[in-house]
Design an enzyme around this catalytic site. Structure first.
Site, PDB file in Angstrom:
ATOM      1  N   CYS A  89      30.220  45.950  83.356  1.00  0.00           N
ATOM      2  CA  CYS A  89      31.229  46.528  82.551  1.00  0.00           C
ATOM      3  C   CYS A  89      31.046  45.764  81.179  1.00  0.00           C
ATOM      4  O   CYS A  89      31.237  44.451  81.196  1.00  0.00           O
ATOM      5  CB  CYS A  89      32.559  46.324  83.115  1.00  0.00           C
ATOM      6  SG  CYS A  89      33.955  47.013  82.157  1.00  0.00           S
ATOM      7  N   CYS A 104      33.328  42.246  86.258  1.00  0.00           N
ATOM      8  CA  CYS A 104      32.583  43.074  86.882  1.00  0.00           C
ATOM      9  C   CYS A 104      31.317  42.978  85.909  1.00  0.00           C
ATOM     10  O   CYS A 104      31.180  43.218  84.620  1.00  0.00           O
ATOM     11  CB  CYS A 104      33.106  44.341  86.773  1.00  0.00           C
ATOM     12  SG  CYS A 104      34.683  44.369  87.925  1.00  0.00           S
ATOM     13  N   SER A 141      39.121  51.086  91.847  1.00  0.00           N
ATOM     14  CA  SER A 141      37.365  50.818  91.428  1.00  0.00           C
ATOM     15  C   SER A 141      36.718  50.176  92.753  1.00  0.00           C
ATOM     16  O   SER A 141      36.910  48.939  93.209  1.00  0.00           O
ATOM     17  CB  SER A 141      37.263  49.942  90.302  1.00  0.00           C
ATOM     18  OG  SER A 141      37.656  50.491  89.139  1.00  0.00           O
ATOM     19  N   LEU A 142      36.192  50.936  93.560  1.00  0.00           N
ATOM     20  CA  LEU A 142      35.452  50.502  95.076  1.00  0.00           C
ATOM     21  C   LEU A 142      33.984  50.016  94.623  1.00  0.00           C
ATOM     22  O   LEU A 142      33.602  48.842  94.832  1.00  0.00           O
ATOM     23  CB  LEU A 142      35.716  51.559  96.039  1.00  0.00           C
ATOM     24  CG  LEU A 142      35.329  51.227  97.275  1.00  0.00           C
ATOM     25  CD1 LEU A 142      36.135  50.007  97.705  1.00  0.00           C
ATOM     26  CD2 LEU A 142      35.599  52.185  98.376  1.00  0.00           C
ATOM     27  N   HIS A 143      33.097  51.145  94.233  1.00  0.00           N
ATOM     28  CA  HIS A 143      31.939  50.862  93.785  1.00  0.00           C
ATOM     29  C   HIS A 143      30.751  50.486  94.738  1.00  0.00           C
ATOM     30  O   HIS A 143      29.585  50.502  94.444  1.00  0.00           O
ATOM     31  CB  HIS A 143      31.830  49.968  92.513  1.00  0.00           C
ATOM     32  CG  HIS A 143      32.507  50.252  91.429  1.00  0.00           C
ATOM     33  ND1 HIS A 143      32.553  51.697  90.935  1.00  0.00           N
ATOM     34  CD2 HIS A 143      33.365  49.739  90.572  1.00  0.00           C
ATOM     35  CE1 HIS A 143      33.390  51.763  89.828  1.00  0.00           C
ATOM     36  NE2 HIS A 143      33.708  50.421  89.719  1.00  0.00           N
ATOM     37  N   CYS A 147      32.775  55.200  80.331  1.00  0.00           N
ATOM     38  CA  CYS A 147      33.489  54.249  81.252  1.00  0.00           C
ATOM     39  C   CYS A 147      32.668  52.765  80.930  1.00  0.00           C
ATOM     40  O   CYS A 147      31.445  52.891  81.172  1.00  0.00           O
ATOM     41  CB  CYS A 147      33.373  54.447  82.678  1.00  0.00           C
ATOM     42  SG  CYS A 147      34.301  55.873  83.040  1.00  0.00           S
ATOM     43  N   CYS A 162      38.764  40.777  79.271  1.00  0.00           N
ATOM     44  CA  CYS A 162      39.038  40.985  80.688  1.00  0.00           C
ATOM     45  C   CYS A 162      38.745  39.718  81.655  1.00  0.00           C
ATOM     46  O   CYS A 162      37.558  39.224  81.345  1.00  0.00           O
ATOM     47  CB  CYS A 162      38.481  42.373  81.201  1.00  0.00           C
ATOM     48  SG  CYS A 162      38.775  42.673  82.832  1.00  0.00           S
ATOM     49  N   CYS A 168      42.601  57.127  76.956  1.00  0.00           N
ATOM     50  CA  CYS A 168      42.180  56.177  78.006  1.00  0.00           C
ATOM     51  C   CYS A 168      42.667  54.823  77.192  1.00  0.00           C
ATOM     52  O   CYS A 168      42.323  54.355  76.147  1.00  0.00           O
ATOM     53  CB  CYS A 168      40.881  56.032  77.939  1.00  0.00           C
ATOM     54  SG  CYS A 168      40.066  54.672  79.005  1.00  0.00           S
ATOM     55  N   GLU A 205      40.116  48.839  71.765  1.00  0.00           N
ATOM     56  CA  GLU A 205      39.678  50.376  71.563  1.00  0.00           C
ATOM     57  C   GLU A 205      40.531  51.046  72.554  1.00  0.00           C
ATOM     58  O   GLU A 205      40.944  50.711  73.622  1.00  0.00           O
ATOM     59  CB  GLU A 205      37.898  50.150  72.155  1.00  0.00           C
ATOM     60  CG  GLU A 205      37.196  49.364  70.924  1.00  0.00           C
ATOM     61  CD  GLU A 205      35.844  49.739  71.363  1.00  0.00           C
ATOM     62  OE1 GLU A 205      34.949  49.435  70.402  1.00  0.00           O
ATOM     63  OE2 GLU A 205      35.415  49.839  72.565  1.00  0.00           O
ATOM     64  N   GLY A 244      40.431  45.781  80.002  1.00  0.00           N
ATOM     65  CA  GLY A 244      41.509  44.910  80.784  1.00  0.00           C
ATOM     66  C   GLY A 244      41.713  45.506  82.116  1.00  0.00           C
ATOM     67  O   GLY A 244      41.098  46.605  82.412  1.00  0.00           O
ATOM     68  N   GLU A 245      42.402  44.550  82.992  1.00  0.00           N
ATOM     69  CA  GLU A 245      42.780  44.959  84.242  1.00  0.00           C
ATOM     70  C   GLU A 245      44.384  45.039  84.426  1.00  0.00           C
ATOM     71  O   GLU A 245      45.181  44.111  83.986  1.00  0.00           O
ATOM     72  CB  GLU A 245      42.315  43.917  85.183  1.00  0.00           C
ATOM     73  CG  GLU A 245      43.175  43.846  86.729  1.00  0.00           C
ATOM     74  CD  GLU A 245      42.964  44.976  87.163  1.00  0.00           C
ATOM     75  OE1 GLU A 245      41.811  45.727  87.472  1.00  0.00           O
ATOM     76  OE2 GLU A 245      43.825  45.577  87.853  1.00  0.00           O
ATOM     77  N   SER A 301      44.198  52.216  86.864  1.00  0.00           N
ATOM     78  CA  SER A 301      43.012  51.865  87.564  1.00  0.00           C
ATOM     79  C   SER A 301      43.023  50.336  87.929  1.00  0.00           C
ATOM     80  O   SER A 301      43.275  49.669  86.894  1.00  0.00           O
ATOM     81  CB  SER A 301      41.690  52.311  86.876  1.00  0.00           C
ATOM     82  OG  SER A 301      40.715  51.879  87.624  1.00  0.00           O
ATOM     83  N   ASN A 308      27.157  53.813  83.407  1.00  0.00           N
ATOM     84  CA  ASN A 308      26.728  53.597  82.168  1.00  0.00           C
ATOM     85  C   ASN A 308      25.930  52.336  81.888  1.00  0.00           C
ATOM     86  O   ASN A 308      26.596  51.320  82.147  1.00  0.00           O
ATOM     87  CB  ASN A 308      27.708  53.686  81.068  1.00  0.00           C
ATOM     88  CG  ASN A 308      28.239  55.097  81.163  1.00  0.00           C
ATOM     89  OD1 ASN A 308      27.629  56.228  80.995  1.00  0.00           O
ATOM     90  ND2 ASN A 308      29.520  55.320  81.527  1.00  0.00           N
TER      91      ASN A 308
HETATM   92  N1  SAH Z   1      39.872  47.146  85.260  1.00  0.00           N
HETATM   93  C1  SAH Z   1      40.190  48.353  85.736  1.00  0.00           C
HETATM   94  C2  SAH Z   1      40.075  49.453  84.713  1.00  0.00           C
HETATM   95  C3  SAH Z   1      39.288  49.380  83.722  1.00  0.00           C
HETATM   96  S1  SAH Z   1      37.543  50.141  83.837  1.00  0.00           S
HETATM   97  C4  SAH Z   1      39.418  48.645  86.802  1.00  0.00           C
HETATM   98  O1  SAH Z   1      38.459  48.035  87.038  1.00  0.00           O
HETATM   99  O2  SAH Z   1      39.516  49.559  87.446  1.00  0.00           O
HETATM  100  C5  SAH Z   1      37.875  52.117  84.404  1.00  0.00           C
HETATM  101  C6  SAH Z   1      36.685  52.213  85.307  1.00  0.00           C
HETATM  102  O3  SAH Z   1      35.328  52.517  84.837  1.00  0.00           O
HETATM  103  C7  SAH Z   1      36.650  51.311  86.472  1.00  0.00           C
HETATM  104  O4  SAH Z   1      36.360  52.274  87.543  1.00  0.00           O
HETATM  105  C8  SAH Z   1      35.321  50.602  86.223  1.00  0.00           C
HETATM  106  O5  SAH Z   1      34.996  50.056  87.242  1.00  0.00           O
HETATM  107  C9  SAH Z   1      34.572  51.549  85.516  1.00  0.00           C
HETATM  108  N2  SAH Z   1      33.269  51.149  84.882  1.00  0.00           N
HETATM  109  C10 SAH Z   1      33.277  50.056  84.255  1.00  0.00           C
HETATM  110  N3  SAH Z   1      31.896  49.947  83.768  1.00  0.00           N
HETATM  111  C11 SAH Z   1      31.295  50.903  84.111  1.00  0.00           C
HETATM  112  C12 SAH Z   1      29.860  51.452  83.665  1.00  0.00           C
HETATM  113  N4  SAH Z   1      29.180  50.671  83.120  1.00  0.00           N
HETATM  114  N5  SAH Z   1      29.577  52.563  84.128  1.00  0.00           N
HETATM  115  C13 SAH Z   1      30.609  53.335  84.825  1.00  0.00           C
HETATM  116  N6  SAH Z   1      31.869  52.968  84.992  1.00  0.00           N
HETATM  117  C14 SAH Z   1      32.199  51.741  84.711  1.00  0.00           C
END
Ligand code: SAH
Length: 341
Positions: free
Chosen positions: A117, A114, A212-214, A331, A110, A103, A90, A157-158, A189, A288
């Site tokens: 995701c 996470c 992506s810290l979170h 995202c 992947c 994007c 996608e 993907g990463e 990212s 999301n």
């Molecule tokens: N693998 C890479 C790039 C893909 S994700 C990464 O982890 O950065 C792109 C961004 O969307 C990342 O910051 C990821 O953590 C975020 N993301 C993934 N799932 C999400 C969700 N359910 N809601 C909001 N952001 C999300």
């Protein structure tokens, strides 16, 4: 057969030398592919018939077929592209005031796992080639007639787990004789693959790094992102500081806010401590909800409080506008599709 879109300009020159051709032919081919956007060697009319024949024998031109296209009420478009091997990926096109941003996916599936995701729920199949990354942009431009000004590697993907191909794709996108998208308009990212962050710092590429810290402590981050068990926050932060020192470039930290998980004042306080004094920006994403996912979006009130606390304490933070969630294009909502299953 090799895909002609897998080569950046210097390596295409090498390829042509290897088949006994002059290097300026590579520039002509590059122009046909990325400026004229032709779909076949036959359309490259300033090449001799002989050379076109030779190219046909040695290379494919990968042109994606659109399997599905969805349009959101906010103008976002989501494409499902056929990779011709039974897999599909996608790609999302978003409209911003500054232009069109795409994007792109970097892998089919992947490995990172996470917990929040959707790209995780399905097993990893393979990395995309450089040509398949670049083709996402060409195919969307072709479909919409738009010129894409920004590229973010935030699809499935990463990207740093497909390091070589992603860097090579950026070189093709960035080349003035190619798609001519400024490196400052390209963001990569990562979930935090520390060794590759050090590698990226050594590349002479001006793209933006998003991390992506979170979460702002290891306990919470490990619960959300298994990669934290391999590279914890301290290791990741050191890599980010070293990256900034080496490149003098601002890092963008992504932080997806989930209710009663990582969105309280203590989390914000720890985040300020972590990022204080760093050349950085925080991108807050209302998380999301995904199928079977346990995380739910923070309230608007909490999201704003979180942002304000960061801003009041010297950390520049903005809330990412939510685009395309009605078509599962926001995202974390992208999924690998296997057409055979
Ligand atoms: N693998 C890479 C790039 C893909 S994700 C990464 O982890 O950065 C792109 C961004 O969307 C990342 O910051 C990821 O953590 C975020 N993301 C993934 N799932 C999400 C969700 N359910 N809601 C909001 N952001 C999300």
């Amino acid at each position: 057969m090799k895909n002609i879109k897998d080569y950046d300009l210097p390596s295409l020159k090498e390829e042509l030398t290897n088949i006994g051709e002059k290097t300026f032919r590579a520039e002509q081919i590059f122009k046909w592919l990325y400026q004229e956007k032709v779909k076949s060697f036959d359309e490259m009319t300033n090449l001799s018939l002989d050379l076109r024949e030779k190219l046909k024998q040695n290379y494919d031109i990968c042109n994606f077929k659109i399997l599905k296209k969805l349009e959101s009420s906010d103008g976002t478009k989501k494409y499902l592209f056929d990779l011709t091997d039974g897999n599909a990926i996608e790609t999302v096109l978003m409209e911003y005031h500054y232009g069109k941003s795409i994007c792109v996916s970097s892998q089919v599936g992947c490995k990172m796992g996470c917990k929040f995701c959707a790209s995780t729920g399905i097993p990893f199949i393979r990395s995309l080639t450089s040509g398949e990354i670049v083709e996402q942009i060409l195919a969307v431009e072709q479909d919409t007639g738009d010129r894409i000004s920004n590229v973010v590697f935030m699809g499935i993907g990463e990207p740093l787990d497909n390091y070589e191909n992603v860097i090579n794709a950026i070189k093709i996108l960035n080349n003035p004789k190619g798609l001519n998208i400024g490196a400052r308009h390209i963001s990569v990212s990562t979930s935090g693959l520390v060794p590759r962050i050090y590698d990226l710092a050594e590349e002479n590429i001006q793209c933006t790094l998003s991390v992506s810290l979170h979460a702002s402590n290891d306990e919470k981050r490990s619960a959300m992102m298994p990669v934290n068990n391999a590279y914890n926050i301290e290791t990741l932060m050191q890599a980010c500081k070293d990256y900034i020192a080496k490149t003098n470039k601002r890092i963008s930290f992504e932080y997806a806010l989930a209710k009663d998980n990582n969105d309280n004042l203590d989390d914000a306080k720890q985040l300020v401590k972590l990022l204080k004094g760093m050349l950085c920006h925080v991108n807050l994403i209302p998380i999301n909800k995904i199928e079977n996912g346990k995380y739910i979006k923070s309230s608007n009130e909490n999201i704003i409080k979180f942002r304000d606390y960061l801003n009041e304490n010297g950390i520049v933070a903005t809330i990412r506008r939510e685009l395309g969630s009605d078509i599962d294009a926001a995202c974390g909502q992208l999924r690998r599709k296997n057409l055979k299953s």
